[in-house]
Design a protein around this motif. Structure first.
Motif, PDB file in Angstrom:
ATOM      1  N   TRP A 125      30.327  80.848  74.997  1.00 21.87           N
ATOM      2  CA  TRP A 125      31.313  81.375  74.051  1.00 21.87           C
ATOM      3  C   TRP A 125      30.780  82.627  73.361  1.00 21.87           C
ATOM      4  O   TRP A 125      29.595  82.703  73.040  1.00 21.87           O
ATOM      5  CB  TRP A 125      31.631  80.328  72.986  1.00 21.87           C
ATOM      6  CG  TRP A 125      32.430  79.162  73.501  1.00 21.87           C
ATOM      7  CD1 TRP A 125      32.010  78.221  74.390  1.00 21.87           C
ATOM      8  CD2 TRP A 125      33.772  78.832  73.171  1.00 21.87           C
ATOM      9  NE1 TRP A 125      33.016  77.311  74.622  1.00 21.87           N
ATOM     10  CE2 TRP A 125      34.108  77.656  73.884  1.00 21.87           C
ATOM     11  CE3 TRP A 125      34.724  79.399  72.326  1.00 21.87           C
ATOM     12  CZ2 TRP A 125      35.347  77.058  73.788  1.00 21.87           C
ATOM     13  CZ3 TRP A 125      35.967  78.790  72.222  1.00 21.87           C
ATOM     14  CH2 TRP A 125      36.274  77.636  72.948  1.00 21.87           C
ATOM     15  N   HIS A 126      31.684  83.572  73.121  1.00 24.59           N
ATOM     16  CA  HIS A 126      31.328  84.777  72.378  1.00 24.59           C
ATOM     17  C   HIS A 126      32.520  85.222  71.533  1.00 24.59           C
ATOM     18  O   HIS A 126      33.639  85.287  72.024  1.00 24.59           O
ATOM     19  CB  HIS A 126      30.922  85.908  73.315  1.00 24.59           C
ATOM     20  CG  HIS A 126      30.525  87.141  72.572  1.00 24.59           C
ATOM     21  ND1 HIS A 126      29.270  87.285  72.018  1.00 24.59           N
ATOM     22  CD2 HIS A 126      31.222  88.251  72.249  1.00 24.59           C
ATOM     23  CE1 HIS A 126      29.213  88.454  71.399  1.00 24.59           C
ATOM     24  NE2 HIS A 126      30.376  89.055  71.527  1.00 24.59           N
ATOM     25  N   ARG A 127      32.235  85.541  70.276  1.00 27.35           N
ATOM     26  CA  ARG A 127      33.265  86.089  69.379  1.00 27.35           C
ATOM     27  C   ARG A 127      33.039  87.594  69.278  1.00 27.35           C
ATOM     28  O   ARG A 127      31.961  88.039  68.901  1.00 27.35           O
ATOM     29  CB  ARG A 127      33.195  85.457  67.996  1.00 27.35           C
ATOM     30  CG  ARG A 127      34.239  86.003  67.053  1.00 27.35           C
ATOM     31  CD  ARG A 127      34.327  85.188  65.769  1.00 27.35           C
ATOM     32  NE  ARG A 127      35.352  85.727  64.919  1.00 27.35           N
ATOM     33  CZ  ARG A 127      36.657  85.494  65.042  1.00 27.35           C
ATOM     34  NH1 ARG A 127      37.080  84.691  66.007  1.00 27.35           N
ATOM     35  NH2 ARG A 127      37.535  86.031  64.227  1.00 27.35           N
ATOM     36  N   ARG A 171      41.089  76.301  71.077  1.00 27.24           N
ATOM     37  CA  ARG A 171      39.653  76.117  71.285  1.00 27.24           C
ATOM     38  C   ARG A 171      39.338  74.714  71.810  1.00 27.24           C
ATOM     39  O   ARG A 171      38.471  74.552  72.670  1.00 27.24           O
ATOM     40  CB  ARG A 171      38.895  76.401  69.995  1.00 27.24           C
ATOM     41  CG  ARG A 171      38.833  77.884  69.686  1.00 27.24           C
ATOM     42  CD  ARG A 171      38.200  78.138  68.323  1.00 27.24           C
ATOM     43  NE  ARG A 171      38.090  79.541  68.023  1.00 27.24           N
ATOM     44  CZ  ARG A 171      39.098  80.343  67.682  1.00 27.24           C
ATOM     45  NH1 ARG A 171      40.319  79.872  67.600  1.00 27.24           N
ATOM     46  NH2 ARG A 171      38.897  81.621  67.422  1.00 27.24           N
ATOM     47  N   THR A 193      36.543  85.184  72.239  1.00 29.30           N
ATOM     48  CA  THR A 193      37.467  85.025  71.129  1.00 29.30           C
ATOM     49  C   THR A 193      37.339  86.233  70.194  1.00 29.30           C
ATOM     50  O   THR A 193      36.550  87.127  70.437  1.00 29.30           O
ATOM     51  CB  THR A 193      37.172  83.730  70.345  1.00 29.30           C
ATOM     52  OG1 THR A 193      35.904  83.862  69.700  1.00 29.30           O
ATOM     53  CG2 THR A 193      37.179  82.510  71.246  1.00 29.30           C
ATOM     54  N   GLY A 194      38.106  86.233  69.126  1.00 27.65           N
ATOM     55  CA  GLY A 194      37.997  87.287  68.118  1.00 27.65           C
ATOM     56  C   GLY A 194      38.789  88.543  68.435  1.00 27.65           C
ATOM     57  O   GLY A 194      38.548  89.596  67.859  1.00 27.65           O
TER      58      GLY A 194
END
Length: 142
Positions: free
Chosen positions: A25-27, A13, A50-51
């Motif tokens: 950004w997006h999870r 990150r 992410t995620g």
């Protein structure tokens, strides 16, 4: 598409934040469609997603057949790539590296690690650049 892969607390990150300070950004949430995220990036911008491990874990819980899981993420990656091209931006996927550790005893945990490895290979094959981060050190593979 871009890919950054590394283990927990490897510096992934921080690397992305430094190189792409204006990125959105997006999870991913369980059951969320990665392909639907492309609308969140501005024209020419970078969307960091992410995620993936938690997303994959939820997909595995809902689907018993590994080939169905693999087909599902292929469809999502194709759609994400198409949306990325239409938006004129770039998606950067931050993936978890799980294969270098201890092999878990539980079959579900082994399945997660196997499919996570296949997902990483699929993303890497579709990416124009791939960075591997370990101990804060970055190696570009592509």
């Amino acid at each position: 598409m871009l890919c950054v892969i590394g283990g927990a607390c490897s510096g992934r990150r921080a690397l992305v934040a430094e190189r792409y300070p204006r990125a959105v950004w997006h999870r991913l949430g369980p059951g969320e469609s990665p392909a639907a995220l492309a609308g969140r990036q501005s024209s020419g911008g970078v969307l960091v997603v992410t995620g993936w491990a938690d997303w994959l874990k939820a997909l595995l819980a809902a689907t018993a057949d590994d080939e169905t899981v693999r087909a599902a993420w292929r469809d999502q990656l194709v759609a994400l790539g198409d949306a990325e091209r239409q938006a004129g931006g770039e998606a950067l996927l931050i993936l978890d590296e799980m294969g270098s550790g201890i092999v878990p005893m539980a079959a579900d945990d082994r399945r997660l690690r196997d499919l996570n490895g296949w997902l990483a290979q699929e993303v890497a094959a579709r990416s124009r650049s791939v960075w591997q981060v370990r101990h804060g050190l970055c190696k570009q593979s592509k």
